[in-house]
Motif scaffolding. Sequence first.
Motif, PDB file in Angstrom:
ATOM      1  N   LYS A  17       1.214  -1.682   0.271  1.00  0.00           N
ATOM      2  CA  LYS A  17      -0.246  -0.045  -0.102  1.00  0.00           C
ATOM      3  C   LYS A  17       0.768   0.972   0.618  1.00  0.00           C
ATOM      4  CE  LYS A  17      -4.305  -1.917   2.292  1.00  0.00           C
ATOM      5  NZ  LYS A  17      -4.558  -2.642   4.106  1.00  0.00           N
ATOM      6  N   LEU A  18       1.900   1.824   1.023  1.00  0.00           N
ATOM      7  CA  LEU A  18       3.264   2.331   0.895  1.00  0.00           C
ATOM      8  C   LEU A  18       3.680   2.363   0.124  1.00  0.00           C
ATOM      9  CD1 LEU A  18       5.014   1.965   3.947  1.00  0.00           C
ATOM     10  CD2 LEU A  18       3.692   3.527   3.596  1.00  0.00           C
ATOM     11  N   ASN A  24       8.117   5.576  -1.244  1.00  0.00           N
ATOM     12  CA  ASN A  24       9.292   4.764  -1.676  1.00  0.00           C
ATOM     13  C   ASN A  24       9.964   4.339   0.640  1.00  0.00           C
ATOM     14  OD1 ASN A  24      11.654   2.927  -1.317  1.00  0.00           O
ATOM     15  ND2 ASN A  24      12.696   4.345  -1.838  1.00  0.00           N
ATOM     16  N   PRO A  25       9.053   2.828   0.897  1.00  0.00           N
ATOM     17  CA  PRO A  25       9.722   2.268   2.046  1.00  0.00           C
ATOM     18  C   PRO A  25      11.324   2.225   2.921  1.00  0.00           C
ATOM     19  CG  PRO A  25       8.860   0.836   0.927  1.00  0.00           C
ATOM     20  CD  PRO A  25       8.665   1.829   0.149  1.00  0.00           C
ATOM     21  N   TYR A  26      12.248   2.080   1.872  1.00  0.00           N
ATOM     22  CA  TYR A  26      13.781   1.894   2.142  1.00  0.00           C
ATOM     23  C   TYR A  26      14.442   3.183   1.073  1.00  0.00           C
ATOM     24  CZ  TYR A  26      11.550  -2.078   3.729  1.00  0.00           C
ATOM     25  OH  TYR A  26      11.033  -3.532   4.173  1.00  0.00           O
ATOM     26  N   GLY A 106       8.636  -0.747  15.812  1.00  0.00           N
ATOM     27  CA  GLY A 106       9.500  -1.365  14.961  1.00  0.00           C
ATOM     28  C   GLY A 106      10.187  -0.879  13.782  1.00  0.00           C
ATOM     29  N   ASP A 107       9.190  -0.185  13.265  1.00  0.00           N
ATOM     30  CA  ASP A 107       9.713   1.236  12.266  1.00  0.00           C
ATOM     31  C   ASP A 107      10.616   1.490  12.212  1.00  0.00           C
ATOM     32  OD1 ASP A 107       7.574  -0.439  10.691  1.00  0.00           O
ATOM     33  OD2 ASP A 107       6.247   0.848   9.873  1.00  0.00           O
ATOM     34  N   LEU A 132       9.060   7.767   6.695  1.00  0.00           N
ATOM     35  CA  LEU A 132       8.968   6.104   6.987  1.00  0.00           C
ATOM     36  C   LEU A 132      11.197   6.166   6.469  1.00  0.00           C
ATOM     37  CD1 LEU A 132       7.908   3.714   7.514  1.00  0.00           C
ATOM     38  CD2 LEU A 132       7.743   3.352   5.467  1.00  0.00           C
ATOM     39  N   LEU A 133      11.704   5.443   7.328  1.00  0.00           N
ATOM     40  CA  LEU A 133      12.702   5.281   6.903  1.00  0.00           C
ATOM     41  C   LEU A 133      13.364   4.006   6.489  1.00  0.00           C
ATOM     42  CD1 LEU A 133      14.513   8.077   9.247  1.00  0.00           C
ATOM     43  CD2 LEU A 133      14.040   8.472   6.635  1.00  0.00           C
ATOM     44  N   SER A 134      12.325   3.425   6.698  1.00  0.00           N
ATOM     45  CA  SER A 134      12.828   1.431   6.652  1.00  0.00           C
ATOM     46  C   SER A 134      11.437   0.958   7.530  1.00  0.00           C
ATOM     47  CB  SER A 134      13.971   1.292   7.661  1.00  0.00           C
ATOM     48  OG  SER A 134      14.493   0.519   7.211  1.00  0.00           O
ATOM     49  N   LYS A 135      10.935  -0.347   6.375  1.00  0.00           N
ATOM     50  CA  LYS A 135       9.733  -0.744   7.548  1.00  0.00           C
ATOM     51  C   LYS A 135       9.630  -2.232   7.943  1.00  0.00           C
ATOM     52  CE  LYS A 135       4.868  -1.456   7.304  1.00  0.00           C
ATOM     53  NZ  LYS A 135       4.804  -0.835   8.293  1.00  0.00           N
TER      54      LYS A 135
END
Length: 563
Positions: A17-18, A24-26, A106-107, A132-135
């Motif tokens: 979904k992101l 970009n989740p990363y 935890g994200d 968001l920096l890392s999922k």
Amino acid sequence: MSQLSEQELVRREKLAKLRELGINPYPADLYPVNHTSKQVKEQFEEDKKVIIAGRIMSKNVQGKASFGQLQDAEGKIQVYFNRDEICTGDDKSKYNTIFKSLIDLGDFVGIEGELFTTKVGEKTVRVKDFKLLSKALKPLPLPKEKDGVVYDAFTDPELRYRQRYADLVVNPHVKEVFVKRTKLFNAMRQFFNDAGYFEVETPVLQPIPGGAAARPFVTHHNALDVPLYMRIANELYLKRLIVGGFDGVYEFSKNFRNEGMDRTHNPEFTAMEIYVAYKDYNWMMDFCERLLEHCAIAVNGTTKVTFGDHEIDFKAPYARVTMADSIKHFTGFDITGKNEDEIRQAAKDLGVEVDNTMGKGKLIDEIFGEKCEGNYIQPTYITDYPKEMSPLCKEHRDNPELTERFELMVCGKEIANAYSELNDPIDQRERFEHQLKLAAKGDDEATEFIDHDFLRALEYGMPPTSGMGIGMDRLIMFLTNNQSIQEVLFFPQMRPEKKTVAISDEAKTVLEVLKKAEKLKLNDLKTQSGLSNKKWDKTIKELTKNNLAKVEKTDDGLFVEVI
């Protein structure tokens, strides 16, 4: 890849979904952090603008406003998310969709905000924007708390050692052990450097496993077509450097021994060895106690440490007891002037287990280990070992049967071993040859190799030298009150991991109940699980299908036990 749990599947759906939303989740770009959680608290000013980053560790969503905890390398800080502060326009999706629905515990999140103090006096960051920096696709093993009682704490030692990365995140006290470990190395290095000694590096792959008696790991060099051995000790190389003209050299050495694993032994371990020219073991005793006093203060701020039930004080000076006096004190037997048969008989009379492969030195070592060693709680030097126990050590200046050697005992364990080093090449060759005879006789602690190159180095002349080795892992165990070596190694060696099976949360709960009892009546287990009939049937089938539990019919009824 093992089957994914429900939570892992949900997180992957959120990941998709992101990406659909163009997020970009990363992300690859630098995030301009300018404060840590600790700096926020120590340099706190109302309305001060800060940029922080870390893991979201808790999240309490209450409609348009939410509180959370963000954890970074320095600790935790409270963060406050307000929909209208973050989404100043009509589009409220950043808060309503991304923060509330797609950000999980935890994200890693980056936050721009301003500082304020809540009504209850907690220093908090008011979030103005976040990224968001890392999922995280796997949920952290976070403990749960209810009415002040902590449940599901991540305490299983095997899981903690295998997944040290998760252990460090959810158990902050674990990180403190490793911070202290680094402080110990830094303090020791500073002490040696201030004394004018050189840190050096010597080979890990060696043609001859010398400097100790231990079973080595063996490998093969294809280009040279020769066997090579992982280092069991670095002693003989450091002495070569003393021959070469260095006055003092030291090395923090990764050593490898292909032997058993237990609470105090890991196949890979760290030793520090130092060699100083023109010194003897009496000088080294003074040096060692000053070193350890310095290190204890650097690590803990005091010379006193607690280890188990004991308080140990590393403040110099330390007591000094000869091995003969120690054995005489605790057994009444005087080893002075006795031959091998007399010592073997004395050991048998004292109830010490011995056999015919043991030479004089090994017999004395067994008596000392069994009857004396455990009595030394405070740092104590045991000195003047029999010659047979110390093939690389100089003969005692007053007694040719003894050597100029000491071991430092703390809480019944050896943490340092030092010599006035043997520098007579003819005597050294004879001792090596004697060790070969002991090895042929079956003594598994005698060395099976003669290092002819080391003997050649000695023939060029080595000045009078004192050397010392310290087990760094054991020392940090004492300084941090840890009984197990695995607690002071980031990644201790483990047995191969059994293939994990992903199971439902209900099955995990039932399995935990079952593990505590090992075996329970079926109806008792069902009652304790608190599950409905339908969920219970599904759960017990899941456990038996995955070979995690089995149901047995006995005369007393149906029982369930862990496989």
